[in-house]
Design a protein around this motif. Structure first.
Motif, PDB file in Angstrom:
ATOM      1  N   GLN A   9      16.739  10.748   1.786  1.00 56.42           N
ATOM      2  CA  GLN A   9      17.269  10.041   0.623  1.00 56.42           C
ATOM      3  C   GLN A   9      18.261  10.908  -0.145  1.00 56.42           C
ATOM      4  N   LEU A  10      17.956  12.206  -0.289  1.00 54.38           N
ATOM      5  CA  LEU A  10      18.866  13.118  -0.975  1.00 54.38           C
ATOM      6  C   LEU A  10      20.211  13.205  -0.254  1.00 54.38           C
ATOM      7  N   GLU A  11      20.164  13.167   1.067  1.00 54.05           N
ATOM      8  CA  GLU A  11      21.397  13.209   1.848  1.00 54.05           C
ATOM      9  C   GLU A  11      22.232  11.956   1.597  1.00 54.05           C
ATOM     10  N   LEU A  12      21.568  10.804   1.518  1.00 52.96           N
ATOM     11  CA  LEU A  12      22.281   9.559   1.253  1.00 52.96           C
ATOM     12  C   LEU A  12      22.873   9.548  -0.155  1.00 52.96           C
ATOM     13  N   LEU A  13      22.118  10.061  -1.124  1.00 48.24           N
ATOM     14  CA  LEU A  13      22.599  10.089  -2.506  1.00 48.24           C
ATOM     15  C   LEU A  13      23.784  11.033  -2.682  1.00 48.24           C
ATOM     16  N   ALA A  14      23.884  12.038  -1.844  1.00 49.22           N
ATOM     17  CA  ALA A  14      24.980  13.003  -1.941  1.00 49.22           C
ATOM     18  C   ALA A  14      26.233  12.541  -1.206  1.00 49.22           C
ATOM     19  N   ALA A  15      26.136  11.454  -0.458  1.00 49.19           N
ATOM     20  CA  ALA A  15      27.286  10.959   0.309  1.00 49.19           C
ATOM     21  C   ALA A  15      28.320  10.324  -0.614  1.00 49.19           C
ATOM     22  N   SER A  16      29.532  10.184  -0.131  1.00 44.96           N
ATOM     23  CA  SER A  16      30.602   9.583  -0.932  1.00 44.96           C
ATOM     24  C   SER A  16      30.374   8.090  -1.138  1.00 44.96           C
ATOM     25  N   THR A  17      29.695   7.440  -0.204  1.00 51.12           N
ATOM     26  CA  THR A  17      29.339   6.025  -0.334  1.00 51.12           C
ATOM     27  C   THR A  17      27.825   5.893  -0.310  1.00 51.12           C
ATOM     28  N   VAL A  18      27.261   5.332  -1.367  1.00 52.99           N
ATOM     29  CA  VAL A  18      25.811   5.145  -1.459  1.00 52.99           C
ATOM     30  C   VAL A  18      25.512   3.658  -1.352  1.00 52.99           C
ATOM     31  N   ARG A  19      24.692   3.292  -0.395  1.00 51.40           N
ATOM     32  CA  ARG A  19      24.302   1.895  -0.194  1.00 51.40           C
ATOM     33  C   ARG A  19      22.914   1.700  -0.773  1.00 51.40           C
ATOM     34  N   ALA A  20      22.815   0.817  -1.765  1.00 51.95           N
ATOM     35  CA  ALA A  20      21.535   0.610  -2.451  1.00 51.95           C
ATOM     36  C   ALA A  20      21.484  -0.809  -3.004  1.00 51.95           C
ATOM     37  N   ASP A  21      20.287  -1.274  -3.242  1.00 48.69           N
ATOM     38  CA  ASP A  21      20.093  -2.571  -3.879  1.00 48.69           C
ATOM     39  C   ASP A  21      18.732  -2.555  -4.563  1.00 48.69           C
ATOM     40  N   PHE A  22      18.541  -3.518  -5.476  1.00 45.52           N
ATOM     41  CA  PHE A  22      17.269  -3.631  -6.174  1.00 45.52           C
ATOM     42  C   PHE A  22      16.312  -4.518  -5.383  1.00 45.52           C
ATOM     43  N   LEU A  23      15.069  -4.107  -5.317  1.00 45.19           N
ATOM     44  CA  LEU A  23      13.994  -4.934  -4.784  1.00 45.19           C
ATOM     45  C   LEU A  23      13.111  -5.324  -5.960  1.00 45.19           C
ATOM     46  N   ILE A  24      12.819  -6.608  -6.081  1.00 46.25           N
ATOM     47  CA  ILE A  24      12.079  -7.112  -7.246  1.00 46.25           C
ATOM     48  C   ILE A  24      10.770  -7.735  -6.792  1.00 46.25           C
ATOM     49  N   THR A  25       9.701  -7.361  -7.461  1.00 47.27           N
ATOM     50  CA  THR A  25       8.377  -7.913  -7.180  1.00 47.27           C
ATOM     51  C   THR A  25       7.893  -8.684  -8.398  1.00 47.27           C
ATOM     52  N   PHE A  26       7.729 -10.006  -8.251  1.00 47.17           N
ATOM     53  CA  PHE A  26       7.228 -10.867  -9.310  1.00 47.17           C
ATOM     54  C   PHE A  26       5.739 -11.093  -9.075  1.00 47.17           C
ATOM     55  N   GLU A  27       4.903 -10.619  -9.966  1.00 50.31           N
ATOM     56  CA  GLU A  27       3.459 -10.808  -9.819  1.00 50.31           C
ATOM     57  C   GLU A  27       3.034 -12.043 -10.603  1.00 50.31           C
ATOM     58  N   PHE A  28       3.419 -13.221 -10.087  1.00 53.09           N
ATOM     59  CA  PHE A  28       3.030 -14.458 -10.736  1.00 53.09           C
ATOM     60  C   PHE A  28       1.508 -14.593 -10.731  1.00 53.09           C
ATOM     61  N   LEU A  29       1.011 -15.416 -11.639  1.00 49.83           N
ATOM     62  CA  LEU A  29      -0.438 -15.598 -11.731  1.00 49.83           C
ATOM     63  C   LEU A  29      -1.005 -16.184 -10.440  1.00 49.83           C
ATOM     64  N   SER A  30      -0.257 -17.085  -9.812  1.00 54.86           N
ATOM     65  CA  SER A  30      -0.749 -17.769  -8.614  1.00 54.86           C
ATOM     66  C   SER A  30      -0.479 -16.984  -7.334  1.00 54.86           C
ATOM     67  N   ALA A  31       0.619 -16.214  -7.311  1.00 56.66           N
ATOM     68  CA  ALA A  31       0.985 -15.482  -6.091  1.00 56.66           C
ATOM     69  C   ALA A  31       2.024 -14.426  -6.432  1.00 56.66           C
ATOM     70  N   THR A  32       2.189 -13.469  -5.541  1.00 57.95           N
ATOM     71  CA  THR A  32       3.217 -12.431  -5.697  1.00 57.95           C
ATOM     72  C   THR A  32       4.420 -12.781  -4.833  1.00 57.95           C
ATOM     73  N   GLU A  33       5.617 -12.791  -5.457  1.00 59.58           N
ATOM     74  CA  GLU A  33       6.857 -13.081  -4.744  1.00 59.58           C
ATOM     75  C   GLU A  33       7.744 -11.839  -4.784  1.00 59.58           C
ATOM     76  N   ARG A  34       8.480 -11.602  -3.687  1.00 65.69           N
ATOM     77  CA  ARG A  34       9.369 -10.441  -3.612  1.00 65.69           C
ATOM     78  C   ARG A  34      10.768 -10.902  -3.225  1.00 65.69           C
ATOM     79  N   ALA A  35      11.781 -10.287  -3.851  1.00 61.51           N
ATOM     80  CA  ALA A  35      13.148 -10.738  -3.627  1.00 61.51           C
ATOM     81  C   ALA A  35      14.115  -9.569  -3.651  1.00 61.51           C
ATOM     82  N   TRP A  36      15.254  -9.790  -2.985  1.00 61.29           N
ATOM     83  CA  TRP A  36      16.383  -8.874  -3.084  1.00 61.29           C
ATOM     84  C   TRP A  36      17.648  -9.690  -2.943  1.00 61.29           C
ATOM     85  N   ASN A  37      18.824  -9.086  -3.148  1.00 62.52           N
ATOM     86  CA  ASN A  37      20.057  -9.852  -3.229  1.00 62.52           C
ATOM     87  C   ASN A  37      20.787  -9.983  -1.895  1.00 62.52           C
TER      88      ASN A  37
END
Length: 199
Positions: A9-37
């Motif tokens: 991960q440190l090697e990727l962060l030090a690169a000139s181009t960093v590829r990243a995205d957010f992962l979101i976890t919704f802990e709804f009362l009925s179920a857990t849902e996970r999403a990304w873009n």
């Protein structure tokens, strides 16, 4: 920092181009849902699969994580209509109680050049979801209207100085004084014209 990130991960962060995205976890009362873009389901290295939002999702309000007892809130939005692969839009609207005060986690995921996840997702925010809000853009001659849903999440320090049940809402008023309807009609007073004095 080297103890927090893996060498890869440190090697990727030090690169000139960093590829990243957010992962979101919704802990709804009925179920857990996970999403990304992304555009397809993502099997992450934490053993969970994150469903795609096809670029229609956004996360606003994220600041520097780990700055002590800082009050923070973030807003997670999804533009579009029900029927998408990730349908937490209709799920959230169908039952607000399923969302309200439930946990949501936003994590940062690093990717390799071929967009494969590298290392575990790195949590950057965790908070309590508030009731969802829906908005609809104005139609124009060039494009139709877009319906959006947004959920604001507050961390544990948000509004910490407020006394318990310190908001001017019907729910808090019922907790303070059961049966008191003083704040029960606040929503109906929005944009209402009141003439005073009225002879």
């Amino acid at each position: 920092m080297s103890a927090f990130f893996t060498p890869e991960q440190l090697e990727l962060l030090a690169a000139s181009t960093v590829r990243a995205d957010f992962l979101i976890t919704f802990e709804f009362l009925s179920a857990t849902e996970r999403a990304w873009n992304g555009n397809q389901a993502l099997p992450a290295n934490d053993g969970n699969t994150y469903l795609p939002m096809f670029g229609f999702g956004s996360v606003e309000g994220l600041g520097l994580a780990g700055q002590g007892t800082v009050s923070e809130s973030v807003t997670i939005s999804l533009d579009g209509l029900p029927g998408q692969a990730l349908d937490w839009l209709s799920q959230a609207l169908a039952n607000t109680a399923d969302v309200n005060q439930q946990m949501v986690t936003v994590a940062l995921q690093l990717f390799s050049e071929d967009w494969q996840p590298v290392g575990l997702p790195i949590p950057v925010f965790r908070g309590f979801m508030q009731p969802p809000r829906v908005s609809r853009s104005t139609m124009s001659t060039e494009a139709g209207a877009t319906q959006s849903i947004s959920v604001t999440a507050e961390n544990i320090f948000f509004g910490r100085s407020r006394p318990p049940f310190g908001r001017n809402t019907d729910r808090d008023q019922q907790a303070r004084y059961p049966g008191d309807k003083f704040f029960g009609f606040v929503n109906s007073l929005l944009f209402k014209t009141i003439t005073y004095p009225d002879f």
